[in-house]
Design a protein around this motif. Structure first.
Motif, PDB file in Angstrom:
ATOM      1  N   ASN A 284       6.802   4.328 -14.673  1.00 14.55           N
ATOM      2  CA  ASN A 284       6.058   4.384 -13.406  1.00 14.55           C
ATOM      3  C   ASN A 284       4.742   3.621 -13.498  1.00 14.55           C
ATOM      4  OD1 ASN A 284       7.947   5.962 -12.042  1.00 14.55           O
ATOM      5  ND2 ASN A 284       7.041   7.880 -12.733  1.00 14.55           N
ATOM      6  N   LYS A 285       4.086   3.698 -14.655  1.00 12.35           N
ATOM      7  CA  LYS A 285       2.815   2.995 -14.844  1.00 12.35           C
ATOM      8  C   LYS A 285       3.023   1.481 -14.784  1.00 12.35           C
ATOM      9  CE  LYS A 285      -1.619   2.998 -16.043  1.00 12.35           C
ATOM     10  NZ  LYS A 285      -1.891   1.562 -16.229  1.00 12.35           N
ATOM     11  N   LEU A 286       4.123   1.014 -15.348  1.00 14.27           N
ATOM     12  CA  LEU A 286       4.427  -0.417 -15.326  1.00 14.27           C
ATOM     13  C   LEU A 286       4.611  -0.908 -13.889  1.00 14.27           C
ATOM     14  CD1 LEU A 286       5.074  -2.999 -16.911  1.00 14.27           C
ATOM     15  CD2 LEU A 286       7.469  -2.251 -16.986  1.00 14.27           C
ATOM     16  N   VAL A 287       5.385  -0.159 -13.096  1.00 13.79           N
ATOM     17  CA  VAL A 287       5.612  -0.535 -11.700  1.00 13.79           C
ATOM     18  C   VAL A 287       4.301  -0.460 -10.914  1.00 13.79           C
ATOM     19  CG1 VAL A 287       6.807   0.060  -9.560  1.00 13.79           C
ATOM     20  CG2 VAL A 287       8.010   0.220 -11.749  1.00 13.79           C
ATOM     21  N   LEU A 288       3.522   0.599 -11.167  1.00 12.37           N
ATOM     22  CA  LEU A 288       2.267   0.773 -10.450  1.00 12.37           C
ATOM     23  C   LEU A 288       1.285  -0.353 -10.757  1.00 12.37           C
ATOM     24  CD1 LEU A 288       1.168   2.912  -8.469  1.00 12.37           C
ATOM     25  CD2 LEU A 288       0.005   3.979 -10.393  1.00 12.37           C
ATOM     26  N   ASP A 289       1.232  -0.782 -12.009  1.00 15.45           N
ATOM     27  CA  ASP A 289       0.354  -1.893 -12.390  1.00 15.45           C
ATOM     28  C   ASP A 289       0.768  -3.181 -11.688  1.00 15.45           C
ATOM     29  OD1 ASP A 289      -1.187  -0.301 -13.997  1.00 15.45           O
ATOM     30  OD2 ASP A 289      -0.203  -0.874 -15.868  1.00 15.45           O
ATOM     31  N   GLN A 290       2.077  -3.398 -11.597  1.00 18.64           N
ATOM     32  CA  GLN A 290       2.565  -4.603 -10.916  1.00 18.64           C
ATOM     33  C   GLN A 290       2.205  -4.571  -9.427  1.00 18.64           C
ATOM     34  OE1 GLN A 290       6.761  -4.419 -11.864  1.00 18.64           O
ATOM     35  NE2 GLN A 290       6.517  -5.570 -13.768  1.00 18.64           N
ATOM     36  N   LEU A 291       2.369  -3.412  -8.823  1.00 22.11           N
ATOM     37  CA  LEU A 291       2.015  -3.272  -7.410  1.00 22.11           C
ATOM     38  C   LEU A 291       0.515  -3.446  -7.198  1.00 22.11           C
ATOM     39  CD1 LEU A 291       4.264  -0.219  -6.428  1.00 22.11           C
ATOM     40  CD2 LEU A 291       4.482  -2.551  -5.556  1.00 22.11           C
ATOM     41  N   GLN A 292      -0.281  -2.918  -8.121  1.00 16.17           N
ATOM     42  CA  GLN A 292      -1.729  -3.059  -8.005  1.00 16.17           C
ATOM     43  C   GLN A 292      -2.142  -4.522  -8.124  1.00 16.17           C
ATOM     44  OE1 GLN A 292      -3.988  -0.450  -7.327  1.00 16.17           O
ATOM     45  NE2 GLN A 292      -5.286  -2.229  -6.951  1.00 16.17           N
ATOM     46  N   ASN A 293      -1.471  -5.259  -9.012  1.00  7.52           N
ATOM     47  CA  ASN A 293      -1.769  -6.692  -9.147  1.00  7.52           C
ATOM     48  C   ASN A 293      -1.419  -7.440  -7.861  1.00  7.52           C
ATOM     49  OD1 ASN A 293      -2.694  -6.442 -11.778  1.00  7.52           O
ATOM     50  ND2 ASN A 293      -0.694  -6.831 -12.692  1.00  7.52           N
ATOM     51  N   GLN A 294      -0.291  -7.053  -7.248  1.00  7.85           N
ATOM     52  CA  GLN A 294       0.088  -7.682  -5.973  1.00  7.85           C
ATOM     53  C   GLN A 294      -0.934  -7.347  -4.885  1.00  7.85           C
ATOM     54  OE1 GLN A 294       4.220  -6.957  -4.828  1.00  7.85           O
ATOM     55  NE2 GLN A 294       4.820  -6.839  -6.968  1.00  7.85           N
ATOM     56  N   LYS A 295      -1.385  -6.104  -4.875  1.00  5.36           N
ATOM     57  CA  LYS A 295      -2.391  -5.703  -3.878  1.00  5.36           C
ATOM     58  C   LYS A 295      -3.690  -6.478  -4.101  1.00  5.36           C
ATOM     59  CE  LYS A 295      -4.939  -1.644  -2.169  1.00  5.36           C
ATOM     60  NZ  LYS A 295      -6.297  -2.062  -2.507  1.00  5.36           N
ATOM     61  N   ASP A 296      -4.093  -6.589  -5.370  1.00  4.24           N
ATOM     62  CA  ASP A 296      -5.342  -7.301  -5.670  1.00  4.24           C
ATOM     63  C   ASP A 296      -5.256  -8.769  -5.273  1.00  4.24           C
ATOM     64  OD1 ASP A 296      -6.436  -4.988  -6.651  1.00  4.24           O
ATOM     65  OD2 ASP A 296      -6.040  -5.454  -8.752  1.00  4.24           O
TER      66      ASP A 296
ATOM     67  N   VAL B 107       0.831  -1.211   0.000  1.00  3.28           N
ATOM     68  CA  VAL B 107       0.000   0.000   0.000  1.00  3.28           C
ATOM     69  C   VAL B 107       0.860   1.254   0.000  1.00  3.28           C
ATOM     70  CG1 VAL B 107      -1.661   1.343   1.350  1.00  3.28           C
ATOM     71  CG2 VAL B 107      -1.985  -1.121   1.077  1.00  3.28           C
ATOM     72  N   ARG B 108       1.917   1.259   0.824  1.00  2.00           N
ATOM     73  CA  ARG B 108       2.795   2.437   0.884  1.00  2.00           C
ATOM     74  C   ARG B 108       3.574   2.607  -0.425  1.00  2.00           C
ATOM     75  NH1 ARG B 108      -0.073   2.730   4.475  1.00  2.00           N
ATOM     76  NH2 ARG B 108      -0.955   4.002   2.823  1.00  2.00           N
ATOM     77  N   GLN B 109       3.984   1.485  -1.026  1.00  2.00           N
ATOM     78  CA  GLN B 109       4.671   1.571  -2.319  1.00  2.00           C
ATOM     79  C   GLN B 109       3.724   2.099  -3.392  1.00  2.00           C
ATOM     80  OE1 GLN B 109       6.095  -2.558  -2.533  1.00  2.00           O
ATOM     81  NE2 GLN B 109       8.196  -1.810  -2.403  1.00  2.00           N
ATOM     82  N   LEU B 110       2.466   1.685  -3.311  1.00  2.48           N
ATOM     83  CA  LEU B 110       1.468   2.202  -4.256  1.00  2.48           C
ATOM     84  C   LEU B 110       1.336   3.714  -4.126  1.00  2.48           C
ATOM     85  CD1 LEU B 110      -1.401  -0.452  -4.142  1.00  2.48           C
ATOM     86  CD2 LEU B 110      -0.282   0.386  -6.205  1.00  2.48           C
ATOM     87  N   ASP B 111       1.293   4.201  -2.892  1.00  2.00           N
ATOM     88  CA  ASP B 111       1.197   5.646  -2.678  1.00  2.00           C
ATOM     89  C   ASP B 111       2.416   6.359  -3.262  1.00  2.00           C
ATOM     90  OD1 ASP B 111      -1.196   5.302  -1.365  1.00  2.00           O
ATOM     91  OD2 ASP B 111      -0.315   5.326   0.644  1.00  2.00           O
ATOM     92  N   SER B 112       3.601   5.780  -3.050  1.00  2.00           N
ATOM     93  CA  SER B 112       4.837   6.399  -3.535  1.00  2.00           C
ATOM     94  C   SER B 112       4.848   6.484  -5.058  1.00  2.00           C
ATOM     95  CB  SER B 112       6.052   5.601  -3.049  1.00  2.00           C
ATOM     96  OG  SER B 112       7.249   6.113  -3.598  1.00  2.00           O
ATOM     97  N   TYR B 113       4.502   5.389  -5.730  1.00  4.93           N
ATOM     98  CA  TYR B 113       4.540   5.398  -7.197  1.00  4.93           C
ATOM     99  C   TYR B 113       3.346   6.142  -7.792  1.00  4.93           C
ATOM    100  CZ  TYR B 113       8.714   2.629  -7.840  1.00  4.93           C
ATOM    101  OH  TYR B 113      10.023   2.221  -7.867  1.00  4.93           O
ATOM    102  N   THR B 114       2.269   6.261  -7.017  1.00  2.00           N
ATOM    103  CA  THR B 114       1.163   7.110  -7.464  1.00  2.00           C
ATOM    104  C   THR B 114       1.628   8.547  -7.559  1.00  2.00           C
ATOM    105  OG1 THR B 114      -0.553   5.670  -6.534  1.00  2.00           O
ATOM    106  CG2 THR B 114      -1.140   7.966  -6.884  1.00  2.00           C
TER     107      THR B 114
END
Length: 451
Positions: free
Chosen positions: A397-409, A74-81
């Motif tokens: 950044n979008k690529l990393v964010l998508d990967q993090l979102q998949n991990q969160k999901d 979640v914190r990584q998602l905020d950072s890359y957002t």
């Protein structure tokens, strides 16, 4: 006592599995909610009772409802957002700036600079020609209008950025207040021994929205309250919020607190807006000013030494009045009478030496080892390079964010198939508990019939 224990256990089981079904239904209802974190019931055996020398089990209880989330993700998602918001906003506005310059184009500034000096070359061949003098004046007007148009459009973009900046600051203040209110509610529920799962989801959503605007640092205390810092300044906890404002001083757009502190922000939309206003556009306009001022000084230094074709010939005339407020001002006397355009080096009507010398300015290294056109081309290339850099950064950044979102999901997302399996499991347990109550009732009835 045995029959009553069966009733107690069965009743407790009914309530437990009813609550478990409630949680499962809540998960299914929020399956399409991107801000929802799946909840999982934890069932455990109740404390056994010591009776007649034996420990008798007393049934099942719902010991907790866990929120399935990974705080690190979640914190990584905020950072890359924050990072993605910065690069996306920069790329968007740099695209608008590229359109202002309309290069390469016949009506672009580079082409108009060349047309202006070419008109002097043509005039040098026939210095007394009124049509050719009109060509010089018209090319100067076109050049002046283009420079004015570029500056006006850049100022318009700056005005739009300033307005958007203020709106974003208002959004920050609103989100901080929301987070404070949620902190209070979450702390209260946590202190009562409960899990404020849905409130935590709401706060995570607000924090993520805040991270789109500015880069943040989040710390949680023992009461589950979020303490958020923005640019080194504590902005919110359970007890207070900082109110931010917009500062526009000395041509610089900045974020400040109401008591005058300036947080250091490096990511998020707000930082992108400030950097574009204070650095990018200011730098672009400085280059335009340098080119325009060089045109004025170079042309005037030659033109003022030449003679007009008036009778008698006049000298000491500046072609430009100057570069004033982003506009290349042509001498109004020349605007009203093209005979005042001075090109003769000796005062004779057939002499066009100065016109030729002015035309040669196009090929001279007048600014930092560049010609005027080369200097402008360097500026245009820089804008394009800045845009390409932000496009590439956004993609990364979008690529990393998508990967993090998949991990969160994978952790927090709701699987409807899994939840339906839980529905069947809890429903069967509920049905079995109901049958136990029926059996206990039958046993009681048997005893009563024996009396």
């Amino acid at each position: 006592m045995g029959i009553s224990r069966i009733l107690d256990i069965s009743k407790r089981s009914l309530l437990t599995y009813q609550n478990a079904l409630d949680v499962t239904a809540h998960n299914i209802a929020n399956a399409s909610n991107p801000d929802y974190s799946r909840q999982r019931v934890i069932l455990s055996a109740t404390t056994p009772e010591n009776n007649a020398g034996f420990y008798w089990g007393s049934g099942v209880t719902l010991s907790s409802i866990n929120r399935m989330t990974n705080d690190l993700i979640v914190r990584q998602l905020d950072s890359y957002t924050s990072k993605l918001s910065y690069s996306d906003k920069q790329a968007e506005l740099l695209g608008q700036i590229e359109q202002v310059f309309s290069e390469p184009s016949d009506q672009g500034l580079s082409a108009l600079i060349n047309q202006f000096f070419n008109s002097w070359q043509s005039l040098s061949v026939n210095p007394s020609s009124i049509p050719l003098r009109n060509d010089v004046l018209n090319s100067a007007k076109s050049l002046s209008l283009k420079i004015q148009d570029i500056n006006s459009n850049l100022d318009l973009i700056k005005s739009s950025i300033s307005s958007e900046f203020r709106d974003k600051v208002n959004q920050i203040n609103s989100l901080l207040q929301d987070i404070k209110n949620l902190n209070i509610q979450i702390s209260s529920v946590t202190n009562s021994g409960q899990s404020p799962n849905d409130l935590l989801d709401q706060r995570d959503k607000s924090i993520n929205e805040l991270s789109k605007l500015v880069d943040i640092n989040v710390i949680y205390n023992n009461n589950n309250s979020a303490m958020i810092s923005i640019g080194g300044i504590l902005a919110v906890d359970s007890n207070f919020t900082v109110t931010f404002d917009t500062s526009l001083q000395n041509g610089k757009l900045n974020l400040i607190t109401t008591d005058g502190k300036s947080p250091i922000i490096t990511n998020g939309e707000l930082s992108a807006l400030a950097d574009l206003y204070n650095k990018n556009i200011a730098g672009y306009q400085n280059d335009i000013d340098t080119i325009a001022n060089q045109i004025v000084s170079s042309v005037n230094s030659l033109h003022s030494t030449a003679y007009s074709i008036e009778n008698p010939p006049q000298t000491g005339i500046n072609f430009f009045d100057g570069y004033i407020d982003g506009k290349l001002e042509i001498n109004p006397n020349i605007l009203s009478d093209v005979r005042k355009i001075a090109v003769s080096s000796d005062g004779t009507s057939g002499n066009g030496d100065i016109a030729k010398t002015i035309s040669e300015l196009a090929d001279k290294k007048l600014i930092d080892g560049f010609t005027l056109s080369e200097k402008f081309s360097t500026l245009v290339n820089k804008i394009g390079s800045d845009k390409q850099t932000m496009d590439n950064l956004s993609t990364s950044n979008k690529l990393v964010l998508d990967q993090l979102q998949n991990q969160k999901d994978s952790v927090s997302g709701v699987s409807v198939d899994e939840e339906m399996t839980n529905v069947l499991k809890f429903q069967r347990a509920y049905d079995a508990s109901a049958k136990l109550i029926k059996i206990a009732d039958d046993l009681f009835q048997t005893l009563l019939d024996m009396v």
